[in-house]
Design a protein around this motif. Structure first.
Motif, PDB file in Angstrom:
ATOM      1  N   SER A 235      -0.891   3.123  -8.473  1.00 21.55           N
ATOM      2  CA  SER A 235      -2.119   3.217  -9.262  1.00 21.55           C
ATOM      3  C   SER A 235      -3.282   2.801  -8.383  1.00 21.55           C
ATOM      4  O   SER A 235      -3.084   2.330  -7.254  1.00 21.55           O
ATOM      5  CB  SER A 235      -2.040   2.291 -10.479  1.00 21.55           C
ATOM      6  N   ALA A 236      -4.477   2.959  -8.899  1.00 22.05           N
ATOM      7  CA  ALA A 236      -5.643   2.519  -8.132  1.00 22.05           C
ATOM      8  C   ALA A 236      -5.542   1.026  -7.829  1.00 22.05           C
ATOM      9  O   ALA A 236      -5.816   0.581  -6.713  1.00 22.05           O
ATOM     10  CB  ALA A 236      -6.923   2.827  -8.902  1.00 22.05           C
ATOM     11  N   ASP A 237      -5.114   0.253  -8.815  1.00 26.27           N
ATOM     12  CA  ASP A 237      -5.011  -1.190  -8.602  1.00 26.27           C
ATOM     13  C   ASP A 237      -3.972  -1.531  -7.539  1.00 26.27           C
ATOM     14  O   ASP A 237      -4.180  -2.432  -6.714  1.00 26.27           O
ATOM     15  CB  ASP A 237      -4.655  -1.897  -9.907  1.00 26.27           C
ATOM     16  N   SER A 238      -2.843  -0.820  -7.536  1.00 31.75           N
ATOM     17  CA  SER A 238      -1.767  -1.185  -6.621  1.00 31.75           C
ATOM     18  C   SER A 238      -2.103  -0.884  -5.164  1.00 31.75           C
ATOM     19  O   SER A 238      -1.591  -1.543  -4.256  1.00 31.75           O
ATOM     20  CB  SER A 238      -0.461  -0.482  -7.015  1.00 31.75           C
ATOM     21  N   VAL A 239      -2.944   0.131  -4.933  1.00 35.94           N
ATOM     22  CA  VAL A 239      -3.285   0.471  -3.549  1.00 35.94           C
ATOM     23  C   VAL A 239      -4.660  -0.050  -3.137  1.00 35.94           C
ATOM     24  O   VAL A 239      -5.087   0.158  -2.007  1.00 35.94           O
ATOM     25  CB  VAL A 239      -3.216   2.002  -3.305  1.00 35.94           C
ATOM     26  N   ALA A 240      -5.325  -0.747  -4.030  1.00 36.25           N
ATOM     27  CA  ALA A 240      -6.652  -1.269  -3.703  1.00 36.25           C
ATOM     28  C   ALA A 240      -6.650  -2.118  -2.438  1.00 36.25           C
ATOM     29  O   ALA A 240      -7.558  -1.981  -1.596  1.00 36.25           O
ATOM     30  CB  ALA A 240      -7.208  -2.063  -4.890  1.00 36.25           C
ATOM     31  N   PRO A 241      -5.658  -3.018  -2.233  1.00 37.81           N
ATOM     32  CA  PRO A 241      -5.669  -3.806  -0.992  1.00 37.81           C
ATOM     33  C   PRO A 241      -5.527  -2.940   0.257  1.00 37.81           C
ATOM     34  O   PRO A 241      -6.072  -3.284   1.319  1.00 37.81           O
ATOM     35  CB  PRO A 241      -4.478  -4.747  -1.153  1.00 37.81           C
ATOM     36  N   ILE A 242      -4.802  -1.842   0.154  1.00 39.34           N
ATOM     37  CA  ILE A 242      -4.613  -0.953   1.305  1.00 39.34           C
ATOM     38  C   ILE A 242      -5.921  -0.255   1.657  1.00 39.34           C
ATOM     39  O   ILE A 242      -6.348  -0.236   2.819  1.00 39.34           O
ATOM     40  CB  ILE A 242      -3.505   0.078   1.010  1.00 39.34           C
TER      41      ILE A 242
ATOM     42  N   TYR B  45      -8.894   7.361  -5.451  1.00 39.66           N
ATOM     43  CA  TYR B  45      -9.633   7.031  -4.234  1.00 39.66           C
ATOM     44  C   TYR B  45     -11.117   6.845  -4.530  1.00 39.66           C
ATOM     45  O   TYR B  45     -11.760   5.921  -4.015  1.00 39.66           O
ATOM     46  CB  TYR B  45      -9.441   8.119  -3.186  1.00 39.66           C
ATOM     47  N   GLN B  46     -11.669   7.719  -5.356  1.00 36.80           N
ATOM     48  CA  GLN B  46     -13.093   7.608  -5.669  1.00 36.80           C
ATOM     49  C   GLN B  46     -13.407   6.297  -6.378  1.00 36.80           C
ATOM     50  O   GLN B  46     -14.469   5.710  -6.175  1.00 36.80           O
ATOM     51  CB  GLN B  46     -13.528   8.788  -6.532  1.00 36.80           C
ATOM     52  N   ASP B  47     -12.490   5.837  -7.219  1.00 39.59           N
ATOM     53  CA  ASP B  47     -12.697   4.573  -7.917  1.00 39.59           C
ATOM     54  C   ASP B  47     -12.706   3.390  -6.957  1.00 39.59           C
ATOM     55  O   ASP B  47     -13.349   2.374  -7.227  1.00 39.59           O
ATOM     56  CB  ASP B  47     -11.593   4.359  -8.964  1.00 39.59           C
ATOM     57  N   LEU B  48     -11.984   3.511  -5.850  1.00 40.91           N
ATOM     58  CA  LEU B  48     -11.798   2.382  -4.938  1.00 40.91           C
ATOM     59  C   LEU B  48     -12.763   2.369  -3.758  1.00 40.91           C
ATOM     60  O   LEU B  48     -13.007   1.315  -3.172  1.00 40.91           O
ATOM     61  CB  LEU B  48     -10.360   2.384  -4.403  1.00 40.91           C
TER      62      LEU B  48
END
Length: 289
Positions: free
Chosen positions: A224-231, A266-269
């Motif tokens: 999800s967006a949250d799970s890959v946010a740190p990456i 991706y756009q959200d992050l």
């Protein structure tokens, strides 16, 4: 206009892909059953155009005959001149007749670079032995030859190999590098992500290395967006938006999400001030689109 810097196409009547057509085998990226069919530009294009993508980079994808694949991709580019399509083809950089292979590839106007996979996933790498490329002097010589010819190299490997790879790439500074899938952070625990981020600095410190934000669903099928946010945050921090580029990794990542979901996450992050670089500027420059 957004550019997709990493996707695949295949016509199973034109090119054979042994890895794709193995039945009943689940790979690290998931069960390929739903993508064991033709995946052609009109289907890809319909999904891509719906979210503002208007050009793309085809990445070689394990054809039994890589030259046949490169020729077929060239034919697709010619068939659809209104869709800017360039390609990264396969070439064995350790081949004794490397010059001949590169001469032939460079007869195809769509070719921008080469990919030879060093690392896919821990279990698979143990059986294929691709990691050994980094220890082969011919591989370094091949990388240097790419730079001399104005060709780039798509680098796919695991975090455990980053420092070793950086030592090699530091001797081929004229060769532009695209790090596939953000360096494949396969261990998504906090400790695993920290180790990946630490190793990533060896590559991000090299000025010719660019980073693809792609393939993040391959090691986390419920991403999800949250799970890959740190990456995403780490890649932008280490490389900057001017050295990061978006890639869908379709149709492989269609196993875990729709094309629209990939782009929207991706756009959200990605901060709005960085989106032009990630979705357009870096890939346009790097792949000369």
């Amino acid at each position: 206009m957004k550019i997709d810097a990493h996707h695949h196409l295949w016509d199973l009547s034109a090119v054979t892909y042994p890895w794709l057509m193995e039945k009943g085998i689940t790979r690290f990226f998931g069960d390929p059953a739903s993508i064991q069919r033709d995946y052609l530009l009109p289907e890809f294009r319909a999904d891509a155009e719906a979210v503002g993508v208007g050009a793309s980079v085809h990445i070689q994808v394990g054809a039994a005959d890589p030259w046949a694949e490169a020729q077929w991709v060239q034919s697709v580019a010619e068939q659809f001149p209104d869709w800017p399509l360039v390609q990264v083809a396969f070439c064995d950089l350790t081949a004794r007749d490397l010059d001949e292979h590169l001469d032939r590839l460079q007869t195809l106007p769509s070719v921008r670079g080469v990919r030879q996979i060093i690392g896919r996933a821990p279990g698979e790498d143990a059986s294929t032995g691709t990691n050994a490329l980094l220890k082969d002097p011919a591989f370094l010589a091949g990388l240097q030859q790419l730079g001399n010819r104005g060709l780039s190299f798509d680098l796919q490997l695991l975090p455990e190999l980053m420092e070793q790879a950086a030592d090699i790439l530091a001797q081929a500074l004229e060769t532009q590098i695209a790090l596939c899938h953000a360096g494949s952070p396969h261990d998504r625990t906090p400790q695993g992500l920290q180790s990946w981020a630490d190793n990533l600095t060896a590559l991000s410190s090299l000025p010719q290395v660019n980073c693809k934000l792609s393939g993040l669903g391959m090691f986390d099928h419920n991403w999800s967006a949250d799970s890959v946010a740190p990456i995403i945050s780490t890649c932008l921090s280490q490389f900057g938006a001017d050295r990061c580029m978006f890639g869908s990794n379709f149709p492989v990542d269609s196993l875990t999400s729709t094309y629209g979901e990939v782009v929207s996450r991706y756009q959200d992050l990605i901060p709005s001030s960085n989106q032009d670089g990630v979705f357009h500027g870096t890939s346009k420059r790097f792949y000369r689109i």
